[in-house]
Design a protein around this motif. Structure first.
Motif, PDB file in Angstrom:
ATOM      1  N   VAL A 118      25.784  -1.964  -6.576  1.00 22.94           N
ATOM      2  CA  VAL A 118      25.115  -0.662  -6.648  1.00 22.94           C
ATOM      3  C   VAL A 118      23.733  -0.761  -6.007  1.00 22.94           C
ATOM      4  O   VAL A 118      23.323   0.109  -5.248  1.00 22.94           O
ATOM      5  CB  VAL A 118      25.021  -0.167  -8.104  1.00 22.94           C
ATOM      6  CG1 VAL A 118      24.180   1.093  -8.194  1.00 22.94           C
ATOM      7  CG2 VAL A 118      26.410   0.081  -8.677  1.00 22.94           C
ATOM      8  N   GLU A 119      23.010  -1.849  -6.302  1.00 24.47           N
ATOM      9  CA  GLU A 119      21.676  -2.031  -5.726  1.00 24.47           C
ATOM     10  C   GLU A 119      21.714  -2.151  -4.207  1.00 24.47           C
ATOM     11  O   GLU A 119      20.721  -1.852  -3.544  1.00 24.47           O
ATOM     12  CB  GLU A 119      20.992  -3.255  -6.320  1.00 24.47           C
ATOM     13  CG  GLU A 119      20.510  -3.036  -7.731  1.00 24.47           C
ATOM     14  CD  GLU A 119      19.692  -4.196  -8.247  1.00 24.47           C
ATOM     15  OE1 GLU A 119      18.601  -4.453  -7.704  1.00 24.47           O
ATOM     16  OE2 GLU A 119      20.160  -4.851  -9.200  1.00 24.47           O
ATOM     17  N   ASN A 120      22.838  -2.577  -3.656  1.00 21.74           N
ATOM     18  CA  ASN A 120      22.968  -2.658  -2.201  1.00 21.74           C
ATOM     19  C   ASN A 120      23.131  -1.277  -1.577  1.00 21.74           C
ATOM     20  O   ASN A 120      22.931  -1.115  -0.385  1.00 21.74           O
ATOM     21  CB  ASN A 120      24.160  -3.539  -1.817  1.00 21.74           C
ATOM     22  CG  ASN A 120      23.885  -4.999  -2.069  1.00 21.74           C
ATOM     23  OD1 ASN A 120      22.740  -5.449  -2.041  1.00 21.74           O
ATOM     24  ND2 ASN A 120      24.938  -5.754  -2.320  1.00 21.74           N
ATOM     25  N   ILE A 121      23.480  -0.286  -2.399  1.00 22.03           N
ATOM     26  CA  ILE A 121      23.730   1.067  -1.903  1.00 22.03           C
ATOM     27  C   ILE A 121      22.550   1.998  -2.160  1.00 22.03           C
ATOM     28  O   ILE A 121      22.217   2.827  -1.330  1.00 22.03           O
ATOM     29  CB  ILE A 121      25.000   1.647  -2.572  1.00 22.03           C
ATOM     30  CG1 ILE A 121      26.212   0.814  -2.183  1.00 22.03           C
ATOM     31  CG2 ILE A 121      25.209   3.104  -2.192  1.00 22.03           C
ATOM     32  CD1 ILE A 121      27.458   1.140  -2.983  1.00 22.03           C
ATOM     33  N   ILE A 122      21.919   1.865  -3.328  1.00 23.06           N
ATOM     34  CA  ILE A 122      20.856   2.802  -3.686  1.00 23.06           C
ATOM     35  C   ILE A 122      19.506   2.100  -3.826  1.00 23.06           C
ATOM     36  O   ILE A 122      19.435   0.897  -4.035  1.00 23.06           O
ATOM     37  CB  ILE A 122      21.177   3.566  -4.989  1.00 23.06           C
ATOM     38  CG1 ILE A 122      21.155   2.628  -6.193  1.00 23.06           C
ATOM     39  CG2 ILE A 122      22.501   4.298  -4.886  1.00 23.06           C
ATOM     40  CD1 ILE A 122      21.229   3.354  -7.529  1.00 23.06           C
ATOM     41  N   SER A 123      18.459   2.873  -3.725  1.00 19.86           N
ATOM     42  CA  SER A 123      17.097   2.388  -3.928  1.00 19.86           C
ATOM     43  C   SER A 123      16.729   2.577  -5.395  1.00 19.86           C
ATOM     44  O   SER A 123      16.685   3.705  -5.892  1.00 19.86           O
ATOM     45  CB  SER A 123      16.126   3.182  -3.053  1.00 19.86           C
ATOM     46  OG  SER A 123      14.798   3.005  -3.495  1.00 19.86           O
ATOM     47  N   MET A 124      16.463   1.485  -6.079  1.00 22.86           N
ATOM     48  CA  MET A 124      16.083   1.574  -7.490  1.00 22.86           C
ATOM     49  C   MET A 124      14.731   2.266  -7.633  1.00 22.86           C
ATOM     50  O   MET A 124      14.488   2.962  -8.611  1.00 22.86           O
ATOM     51  CB  MET A 124      16.057   0.183  -8.122  1.00 22.86           C
ATOM     52  CG  MET A 124      17.418  -0.504  -8.128  1.00 22.86           C
ATOM     53  SD  MET A 124      18.739   0.499  -8.842  1.00 22.86           S
ATOM     54  CE  MET A 124      18.194   0.611 -10.524  1.00 22.86           C
ATOM     55  N   GLU A 125      13.852   2.087  -6.660  1.00 21.86           N
ATOM     56  CA  GLU A 125      12.553   2.755  -6.694  1.00 21.86           C
ATOM     57  C   GLU A 125      12.732   4.266  -6.607  1.00 21.86           C
ATOM     58  O   GLU A 125      12.067   5.030  -7.310  1.00 21.86           O
ATOM     59  CB  GLU A 125      11.648   2.241  -5.568  1.00 21.86           C
ATOM     60  CG  GLU A 125      11.192   0.812  -5.752  1.00 21.86           C
ATOM     61  CD  GLU A 125      12.227  -0.255  -5.363  1.00 21.86           C
ATOM     62  OE1 GLU A 125      13.303   0.112  -4.798  1.00 21.86           O
ATOM     63  OE2 GLU A 125      11.975  -1.432  -5.619  1.00 21.86           O
TER      64      GLU A 125
END
Length: 119
Positions: free
Chosen positions: A79-86
């Motif tokens: 998921v982190e590879n797809i979306i920006s956590m920031e």
């Protein structure tokens, strides 16, 4: 052409997010709120590329009615590879439901509502 490219990228992010998150059925089963709605309404605002933009009313409506801490507990490296956590933290803040200090989302721990550090 640019409009088509932007819409296609939004579609790709949405499809990838749905596959990754819904593939992890425990998110749907354990977290209160509309996880699928979160993906559908907010995917375009958390894309890694592009600027942070204010979320829509539909996105905020879903964010306000979901257990963000629970969803955060199920964020995988995929998921982190797809979306920006920031950007995800920015959306939560903009929708009036900021992440609490110390909230962990995937590999990130939020020191405040908008800034995070690696675990």
């Amino acid at each position: 052409m640019s409009i088509f490219t932007n819409r296609f990228m939004i579609f790709v992010v949405l499809v990838c997010s749905v596959v990754v998150i819904i593939g992890n059925k425990s998110v749907l089963a354990q977290c209160q709120g509309d996880v699928q709605g979160l993906i559908e309404q907010c995917a375009r605002y958390v894309q890694k590329s592009g600027p942070m933009i204010q979320p829509s009313g539909g996105c905020c409506s879903v964010v306000k009615n979901i257990d963000l801490a629970c969803v955060c507990g199920h964020i995988t490296i995929e998921v982190e590879n797809i979306i920006s956590m920031e950007k995800a933290a920015f959306i939560a803040q903009a929708c009036g439901k900021p992440l609490s200090h110390g909230t962990q989302c995937g590999s990130k721990i939020f020191a405040n509502s908008l800034c995070c550090a690696m675990k």
